[in-house]
Design a protein around this motif. Structure first.
Motif, PDB file in Angstrom:
ATOM      1  N   UNK A  55      49.751  46.579  35.433  1.00 55.24           N
ATOM      2  CA  UNK A  55      50.600  45.972  34.281  1.00 55.24           C
ATOM      3  C   UNK A  55      50.774  44.431  34.911  1.00 55.24           C
ATOM      4  N   UNK A  56      50.761  43.842  33.447  1.00 50.92           N
ATOM      5  CA  UNK A  56      51.130  41.549  34.142  1.00 50.92           C
ATOM      6  C   UNK A  56      52.767  41.614  34.448  1.00 50.92           C
ATOM      7  N   UNK A  57      52.217  40.679  35.290  1.00 50.81           N
ATOM      8  CA  UNK A  57      53.911  39.625  36.118  1.00 50.81           C
ATOM      9  C   UNK A  57      53.686  38.588  34.817  1.00 50.81           C
ATOM     10  N   UNK A  58      55.262  37.791  34.707  1.00 48.17           N
ATOM     11  CA  UNK A  58      54.912  36.335  33.685  1.00 48.17           C
ATOM     12  C   UNK A  58      54.238  35.374  35.538  1.00 48.17           C
ATOM     13  N   UNK A  59      53.762  34.410  34.998  1.00 46.85           N
ATOM     14  CA  UNK A  59      53.326  33.056  36.370  1.00 46.85           C
ATOM     15  C   UNK A  59      54.166  32.609  36.427  1.00 46.85           C
ATOM     16  N   UNK A  60      53.740  31.951  37.791  1.00 43.70           N
ATOM     17  CA  UNK A  60      55.312  31.250  38.317  1.00 43.70           C
ATOM     18  C   UNK A  60      55.391  30.622  37.350  1.00 43.70           C
ATOM     19  N   UNK A  61      54.075  29.681  36.632  1.00 43.08           N
ATOM     20  CA  UNK A  61      55.435  28.281  35.586  1.00 43.08           C
ATOM     21  C   UNK A  61      55.882  29.401  34.813  1.00 43.08           C
ATOM     22  N   UNK A  62      55.876  30.165  34.987  1.00 48.57           N
ATOM     23  CA  UNK A  62      56.572  30.909  33.505  1.00 48.57           C
ATOM     24  C   UNK A  62      57.615  30.263  32.448  1.00 48.57           C
ATOM     25  N   UNK A  63      59.163  29.703  33.706  1.00 43.54           N
ATOM     26  CA  UNK A  63      59.774  28.924  32.771  1.00 43.54           C
ATOM     27  C   UNK A  63      58.929  27.209  31.986  1.00 43.54           C
ATOM     28  N   UNK A  89      58.980  27.299  27.786  1.00 43.76           N
ATOM     29  CA  UNK A  89      59.488  25.250  27.133  1.00 43.76           C
ATOM     30  C   UNK A  89      58.600  24.761  26.245  1.00 43.76           C
ATOM     31  N   UNK A  90      57.587  24.581  27.184  1.00 47.21           N
ATOM     32  CA  UNK A  90      56.107  24.338  25.485  1.00 47.21           C
ATOM     33  C   UNK A  90      55.798  24.589  24.874  1.00 47.21           C
ATOM     34  N   UNK A  91      55.666  25.951  24.921  1.00 49.35           N
ATOM     35  CA  UNK A  91      55.699  27.081  23.445  1.00 49.35           C
ATOM     36  C   UNK A  91      57.650  27.403  22.353  1.00 49.35           C
ATOM     37  N   UNK A  92      58.397  26.903  23.001  1.00 48.53           N
ATOM     38  CA  UNK A  92      59.283  26.833  22.427  1.00 48.53           C
ATOM     39  C   UNK A  92      59.630  25.762  21.317  1.00 48.53           C
ATOM     40  N   UNK A  93      58.979  24.875  21.943  1.00 48.18           N
ATOM     41  CA  UNK A  93      58.771  23.479  21.251  1.00 48.18           C
ATOM     42  C   UNK A  93      57.589  23.634  20.289  1.00 48.18           C
ATOM     43  N   UNK A 107      47.728  31.447  30.104  1.00 49.56           N
ATOM     44  CA  UNK A 107      47.285  31.222  28.955  1.00 49.56           C
ATOM     45  C   UNK A 107      47.692  32.569  28.313  1.00 49.56           C
ATOM     46  N   UNK A 108      46.918  33.846  28.693  1.00 51.34           N
ATOM     47  CA  UNK A 108      48.042  35.477  28.250  1.00 51.34           C
ATOM     48  C   UNK A 108      49.407  35.172  28.094  1.00 51.34           C
ATOM     49  N   UNK A 109      49.665  34.862  29.240  1.00 51.26           N
ATOM     50  CA  UNK A 109      51.783  34.498  28.488  1.00 51.26           C
ATOM     51  C   UNK A 109      52.242  33.930  27.002  1.00 51.26           C
ATOM     52  N   UNK A 110      51.443  32.329  27.277  1.00 52.78           N
ATOM     53  CA  UNK A 110      51.874  31.693  26.478  1.00 52.78           C
ATOM     54  C   UNK A 110      51.217  32.351  25.135  1.00 52.78           C
ATOM     55  N   UNK A 111      50.148  33.016  25.381  1.00 55.22           N
ATOM     56  CA  UNK A 111      49.445  33.514  23.765  1.00 55.22           C
ATOM     57  C   UNK A 111      50.355  34.756  22.917  1.00 55.22           C
TER      58      UNK A 111
END
Length: 276
Positions: free
Chosen positions: A1-9, A13-17, A135-139
């Motif tokens: 099961x995946x968990x969000x990385x500490x830098x998720x927020x 923000x970078x992904x939304x931009x 990278x998985x989270x951002x993808x």
């Protein structure tokens, strides 16, 4: 099961931009090539690990490169600003995820290395390397357009067919969509993927449970090898059937849980649970 990385927020923000700059929000399927371009990258026309390219390498490296080629799914060369995706990946949704995984490596300012190579292990939800988790989270956030996916799932019934529909809508694989579905649903939902099934024995690949499921039933700790005699609910995977079963929550109280199974042939089999 995946968990969000500490830098998720920060990643969000970078992904939304990037999604806004690519004009991708609300466009379906997700326009992956536009996102790649908005990140200042392009897909390489010639895959870096072709046999012809390996033949040009020093002799002492050729066997190493040939063995690595079987594992590497993609890499980003930040000097040349290109993404390489293995030609062995033929599923469109999976290729999209690999491209966006490499895009995330490139756009996160704290990931400074010039070249990344990603294999099946690094793209697995169980990856431990922090950059790979990021990278998985951002993808996933790019492919499913941030909150667009969350808004879509609440409009659909909790069914495997809904995951099929969402996979087609966003241009993703069923596996990636099922994982995101389980992790992000607002209801108590669990979805698990399995291989095998011969003799009632199943190899558990991954389990994704929503925050509400974990709050009520706890974080699932299912073993890697599961049998139908110990876990009768798995019979619904083999049969591709549906049922309502009794499930104990963390307080020992009974809950009625709807179960739906899907048996896979070439791909994984799935089990979807939700509170009735």
């Amino acid at each position: 099961m995946t968990t969000a990385p500490p830098a998720a927020r920060d990643i969000d923000d970078i992904v939304d931009d990037l999604l806004v700059r690519a004009g991708a929000v609300g466009r379906f399927p997700t326009p992956v090539e536009e996102i790649v371009a908005a990140a200042g990258l392009a897909e390489a026309q010639d895959y870096v690990l072709t046999e012809e390219a390996i033949a040009q390498a020093p002799a002492q490296l050729r066997e190493l490169l040939r063995s690595s080629r079987e594992k590497i799914l993609g890499l980003v060369d930040r000097r040349e600003r290109v993404i390489h995706v293995s030609p062995t990946i033929t599923h469109g949704g999976r290729r999209s995820f690999v491209k966006l995984h490499e895009v995330t490596h490139h756009v996160l300012p704290w990931q400074r290395e010039l070249v990344y190579a990603d294999d099946d292990d690094s793209l697995s939800p169980s990856v431990r390397a922090q950059f790979e988790r990021e990278a998985n989270y951002g993808a996933a956030a790019l492919l499913f357009q941030g909150s667009q996916f969350d808004e879509s799932i609440v409009q659909l019934p909790v069914r495997l067919e809904s995951i099929d529909m969402l996979a087609g809508l966003f241009g993703a694989s069923f596996r990636a969509t099922a994982r995101r579905y389980g992790e992000r649903h607002s209801r108590a939902v669990l979805i698990a993927a399995f291989d095998g099934g011969e003799g009632g024995r199943w190899q558990r690949r991954e389990v994704s449970a929503s925050p509400e499921w974990r709050r009520r039933f706890g974080t699932p700790a299912w073993p890697g090898l599961m049998t139908e005699d110990r876990f009768p609910v798995l019979a619904h995977v083999r049969q591709g059937s549906q049922a309502t079963v009794t499930w104990r929550d963390q307080n020992g109280e009974s809950a009625q849980v709807r179960v739906a199974g899907r048996a896979g042939a070439k791909w994984a089999s799935y089990l979807l649970l939700t509170v009735a």
